[in-house]
Design a protein around this motif. Sequence first.
Motif, mmCIF file in Angstrom:
data_model
loop_
_atom_site.group_PDB
_atom_site.id
_atom_site.type_symbol
_atom_site.label_atom_id
_atom_site.label_comp_id
_atom_site.label_asym_id
_atom_site.label_seq_id
_atom_site.Cartn_x
_atom_site.Cartn_y
_atom_site.Cartn_z
ATOM 1 N N ALA A 111 -20.200 32.882 -55.649
ATOM 2 C CA ALA A 111 -20.437 32.967 -54.203
ATOM 3 C C ALA A 111 -20.336 31.585 -53.561
ATOM 4 O O ALA A 111 -19.783 31.450 -52.458
ATOM 5 N N VAL A 112 -20.833 30.579 -54.240
ATOM 6 C CA VAL A 112 -20.725 29.205 -53.734
ATOM 7 C C VAL A 112 -19.257 28.822 -53.596
ATOM 8 O O VAL A 112 -18.834 28.268 -52.570
ATOM 9 N N ARG A 113 -18.466 29.119 -54.629
ATOM 10 C CA ARG A 113 -17.033 28.798 -54.576
ATOM 11 C C ARG A 113 -16.368 29.494 -53.395
ATOM 12 O O ARG A 113 -15.609 28.880 -52.636
ATOM 13 N N THR A 114 -16.650 30.780 -53.209
ATOM 14 C CA THR A 114 -16.047 31.541 -52.120
ATOM 15 C C THR A 114 -16.408 30.929 -50.772
ATOM 16 O O THR A 114 -15.546 30.778 -49.888
ATOM 17 N N MET A 115 -17.663 30.567 -50.611
ATOM 18 C CA MET A 115 -18.102 29.986 -49.341
ATOM 19 C C MET A 115 -17.501 28.604 -49.120
ATOM 20 O O MET A 115 -17.106 28.267 -47.997
ATOM 21 N N MET A 116 -17.399 27.813 -50.181
ATOM 22 C CA MET A 116 -16.785 26.494 -50.055
ATOM 23 C C MET A 116 -15.323 26.624 -49.620
ATOM 24 O O MET A 116 -14.864 25.896 -48.730
ATOM 25 N N GLN A 117 -14.606 27.559 -50.239
ATOM 26 C CA GLN A 117 -13.193 27.755 -49.928
ATOM 27 C C GLN A 117 -12.987 28.289 -48.515
ATOM 28 O O GLN A 117 -12.066 27.868 -47.821
ATOM 29 N N ASN A 118 -13.825 29.217 -48.095
ATOM 30 C CA ASN A 118 -13.603 29.883 -46.813
ATOM 31 C C ASN A 118 -14.206 29.155 -45.627
ATOM 32 O O ASN A 118 -13.644 29.203 -44.536
ATOM 33 N N PHE A 119 -15.328 28.516 -45.823
ATOM 34 C CA PHE A 119 -15.994 27.859 -44.697
ATOM 35 C C PHE A 119 -15.877 26.342 -44.712
ATOM 36 O O PHE A 119 -16.338 25.679 -43.791
ATOM 37 N N GLY A 120 -15.314 25.792 -45.784
ATOM 38 C CA GLY A 120 -15.157 24.339 -45.865
ATOM 39 C C GLY A 120 -16.477 23.596 -45.950
ATOM 40 O O GLY A 120 -16.611 22.500 -45.415
ATOM 41 N N ILE A 121 -17.454 24.197 -46.619
ATOM 42 C CA ILE A 121 -18.769 23.571 -46.754
ATOM 43 C C ILE A 121 -18.950 23.047 -48.174
ATOM 44 O O ILE A 121 -18.198 23.395 -49.079
ATOM 45 N N SER A 122 -19.967 22.243 -48.359
ATOM 46 C CA SER A 122 -20.265 21.689 -49.686
ATOM 47 C C SER A 122 -21.023 22.728 -50.518
ATOM 48 O O SER A 122 -21.542 23.718 -49.987
#
Length: 174
Positions: A111-122
């Motif tokens: 889930a962290v990876r998905t959010m990093m990829q989609n939202f550009g967050i750390s």
Amino acid sequence: MFVANGIAAIAGAAKDAAGELAELAAQTDAASGMIQAKLGLSSEDADKLAESAKAVWKEGFGDSVTDVANDLATVSQYLGDMSDTDMQSVLEKAYTISDVFGADVPESVKAVRTMMQNFGISSGEAFDIITAGYQNGLDYSGEFLDTLNEYSPQFEAMGYSAEDALNLLKNGAD
């Protein structure tokens, strides 16, 4: 008599400590081999990651160095190349999510990876969003992390930030 008993107790403690060190060394060697096999790394690189796993385990996370190494390999597979310090931090946060909310380490890292990829967050920001979601009862169906994985791309495509997406999920749950 008391001196002899004291010396025997010290000798017994030293023997126990030596046994624990030998067990830790054996676990670290096993962890290195598992990491090397799982990630296709050189023995030197696998040894470095095994030492990182040992450091995380010494902080009180995971059941054994080998278990921590397995989870560390998962972090590496999902999030790619990062510093040892960053990898340890991600894994410690994943263990915290697991310990507090019962989420599987691989699922939270995914889930962290998905959010990093989609939202550009750390990764830290992604873990903060996940934590806030759990704290706000968004895992009521047991599928909060799956929801983040499935719908983050759609939220991002509509122009929402990670925080906006969390608020939409919260409002929907309410």
